[in-house]
Motif scaffolding. Structure first.
Motif, short mmCIF file in Angstrom:
data_model
loop_
_atom_site.label_atom_id
_atom_site.label_comp_id
_atom_site.label_asym_id
_atom_site.label_seq_id
_atom_site.Cartn_x
_atom_site.Cartn_y
_atom_site.Cartn_z
N ALA A 29 7.37 106.83 104.45
CA ALA A 29 7.20 107.16 103.04
C ALA A 29 8.17 108.25 102.63
O ALA A 29 8.54 109.10 103.44
CB ALA A 29 5.76 107.61 102.79
N PRO A 30 8.60 108.24 101.36
CA PRO A 30 9.54 109.27 100.92
C PRO A 30 8.89 110.65 100.96
O PRO A 30 7.70 110.79 100.71
CB PRO A 30 9.87 108.86 99.48
CG PRO A 30 8.80 107.94 99.06
CD PRO A 30 8.25 107.31 100.31
N SER A 31 9.66 111.66 101.31
CA SER A 31 9.14 113.03 101.28
C SER A 31 9.39 113.58 99.89
O SER A 31 10.41 113.31 99.27
CB SER A 31 9.83 113.88 102.34
OG SER A 31 11.22 113.85 102.16
N ARG A 32 8.45 114.35 99.41
CA ARG A 32 8.56 114.86 98.05
C ARG A 32 9.35 116.18 98.03
O ARG A 32 9.22 117.00 98.92
CB ARG A 32 7.18 115.07 97.47
CG ARG A 32 6.48 113.76 97.18
CD ARG A 32 5.09 114.02 96.64
NE ARG A 32 4.47 112.80 96.25
CZ ARG A 32 4.29 112.41 94.98
NH1 ARG A 32 4.70 113.18 94.00
NH2 ARG A 32 3.72 111.28 94.69
N THR A 85 9.69 120.04 100.40
CA THR A 85 10.69 121.04 100.03
C THR A 85 10.45 121.50 98.59
O THR A 85 10.12 120.68 97.74
CB THR A 85 12.12 120.44 100.12
OG1 THR A 85 12.32 119.92 101.42
CG2 THR A 85 13.18 121.47 99.81
N VAL A 86 10.65 122.79 98.35
CA VAL A 86 10.65 123.33 96.99
C VAL A 86 12.05 123.85 96.71
O VAL A 86 12.58 124.67 97.47
CB VAL A 86 9.62 124.48 96.84
CG1 VAL A 86 9.74 125.14 95.46
CG2 VAL A 86 8.20 123.96 97.06
N VAL A 87 12.66 123.34 95.64
CA VAL A 87 13.98 123.80 95.19
C VAL A 87 13.76 124.69 93.98
O VAL A 87 13.15 124.26 92.99
CB VAL A 87 14.90 122.62 94.83
CG1 VAL A 87 16.21 123.13 94.24
CG2 VAL A 87 15.15 121.74 96.05
N LEU A 88 14.25 125.93 94.04
CA LEU A 88 14.08 126.88 92.95
C LEU A 88 15.43 127.25 92.35
O LEU A 88 16.37 127.62 93.07
CB LEU A 88 13.37 128.14 93.45
CG LEU A 88 11.95 127.91 93.98
CD1 LEU A 88 11.41 129.17 94.63
CD2 LEU A 88 11.03 127.43 92.87
N SER A 89 15.52 127.13 91.05
CA SER A 89 16.69 127.56 90.29
C SER A 89 16.18 128.62 89.32
O SER A 89 15.88 128.33 88.17
CB SER A 89 17.31 126.36 89.55
OG SER A 89 18.39 126.78 88.75
N LEU A 90 16.04 129.84 89.82
CA LEU A 90 15.44 130.93 89.06
C LEU A 90 16.20 132.22 89.32
O LEU A 90 16.76 132.41 90.39
CB LEU A 90 13.97 131.12 89.48
CG LEU A 90 13.03 129.96 89.16
CD1 LEU A 90 11.72 130.12 89.91
CD2 LEU A 90 12.80 129.86 87.66
N VAL A 116 6.62 124.44 104.36
CA VAL A 116 7.46 123.89 103.30
C VAL A 116 8.81 124.61 103.29
O VAL A 116 8.87 125.84 103.29
CB VAL A 116 6.76 124.02 101.93
CG1 VAL A 116 7.66 123.55 100.80
CG2 VAL A 116 5.45 123.25 101.94
N CYS A 117 9.89 123.85 103.26
CA CYS A 117 11.24 124.42 103.15
C CYS A 117 11.46 124.90 101.72
O CYS A 117 11.02 124.25 100.76
CB CYS A 117 12.27 123.36 103.52
SG CYS A 117 13.97 123.95 103.38
N VAL A 118 12.12 126.03 101.56
CA VAL A 118 12.41 126.60 100.25
C VAL A 118 13.93 126.68 100.09
O VAL A 118 14.60 127.36 100.87
CB VAL A 118 11.80 128.01 100.11
CG1 VAL A 118 12.09 128.58 98.72
CG2 VAL A 118 10.31 127.99 100.40
N VAL A 119 14.46 125.98 99.10
CA VAL A 119 15.89 126.04 98.78
C VAL A 119 16.00 126.78 97.45
O VAL A 119 15.46 126.34 96.44
CB VAL A 119 16.49 124.62 98.66
CG1 VAL A 119 17.94 124.69 98.17
CG2 VAL A 119 16.41 123.90 100.01
N TRP A 120 16.68 127.93 97.46
CA TRP A 120 16.81 128.74 96.25
C TRP A 120 18.30 128.86 95.94
O TRP A 120 19.09 129.32 96.76
CB TRP A 120 16.21 130.12 96.47
CG TRP A 120 15.84 130.87 95.21
CD1 TRP A 120 16.62 131.03 94.09
CD2 TRP A 120 14.62 131.55 94.94
NE1 TRP A 120 15.96 131.78 93.16
CE2 TRP A 120 14.72 132.11 93.65
CE3 TRP A 120 13.45 131.76 95.68
CZ2 TRP A 120 13.70 132.86 93.07
CZ3 TRP A 120 12.44 132.51 95.10
CH2 TRP A 120 12.56 133.05 93.81
N VAL A 121 18.70 128.46 94.72
CA VAL A 121 20.10 128.53 94.31
C VAL A 121 20.37 129.93 93.77
O VAL A 121 19.63 130.42 92.91
CB VAL A 121 20.40 127.47 93.23
CG1 VAL A 121 21.90 127.47 92.90
CG2 VAL A 121 19.95 126.08 93.68
#
Length: 196
Positions: A29-32, A85-90, A116-121
């Motif tokens: 199943a796809p990962s969100r 994964t959580v991607v944050l653009s903040l 949960v992996c955290v990707v922050w730009v």
């Protein structure tokens, strides 16, 4: 073998087949991926989803959003489900005080579950809200302390001329494609190296 034992063994085997099938289905199943942020996150929407296949991308992005505005939304989203994964653009719309931003980063990371992996730009913006250099430093400091966190170096992409910012903040479509690719690479490579 008596009929009762034969029935129990058959039932057990059937249950194992069902469990194995379910496990295989969930693995396939796809990962969100939850993307939460400001206008620079809004601009990723046409590109990022196709780069993250087979992941399913959940969007919560709005122009002008600050990190304090995003924190309650992040907590509410994470009460509904736990993405991979959580991607944050903040940070772009925040003030320039690094201590305040460090506290906001700390609160965001505390809200995100351990696996949960955290990707922050990181931030690149015009000087009207003050220098952003210290904000990027506290982002990098947080990533050194938290092994779940990956920082995408958007600032470097802008400063080295890989991106055009027609209004001084938002890239053109080619720049949003590059930003999306940087995020997708962080999700694919950086998050894979993080503990699950």
């Amino acid at each position: 073998m008596c009929p009762a034992v034969r029935t129990s063994v058959s039932s057990l085997l059937a249950a194992l087949v069902v469990l194995a099938t379910a496990a295989g289905a969930s693995a396939a199943a796809p990962s969100r991926v939850l993307v939460l942020g400001d206008s620079l996150a809004v601009g990723l929407e046409p590109y990022l989803g196709t780069m993250l296949q087979p992941s399913e991308v959940l969007w919560d992005a709005r122009s002008g959003r600050t990190t304090p505005q995003a924190l309650p939304l992040l907590r509410a989203r994470l009460r509904e489900e736990t993405p991979r994964t959580v991607v944050l653009s903040l940070g772009t719309n925040d003030g320039s005080d690094p201590r305040r931003f460090a506290d906001r980063i700390r609160r965001a990371l505390a809200a995100i579950p351990a696996g949960v992996c955290v990707v922050w730009v990181d931030v690149n913006r015009p000087p009207r809200k003050g220098s952003y250099v210290a904000l990027n430093q506290v982002l990098r400091d947080a990533a050194r302390k938290d092994p779940r966190m990956v920082v995408v170096d958007w600032d470097r992409a802008v400063l080295t001329g890989r991106v055009t910012l027609p209004d001084g903040l938002h890239p053109d479509p080619a720049g949003f494609r590059l930003r999306s690719r940087l995020v997708a690479n962080a999700v694919a490579h950086g998050c894979r190296a993080r503990p699950s």
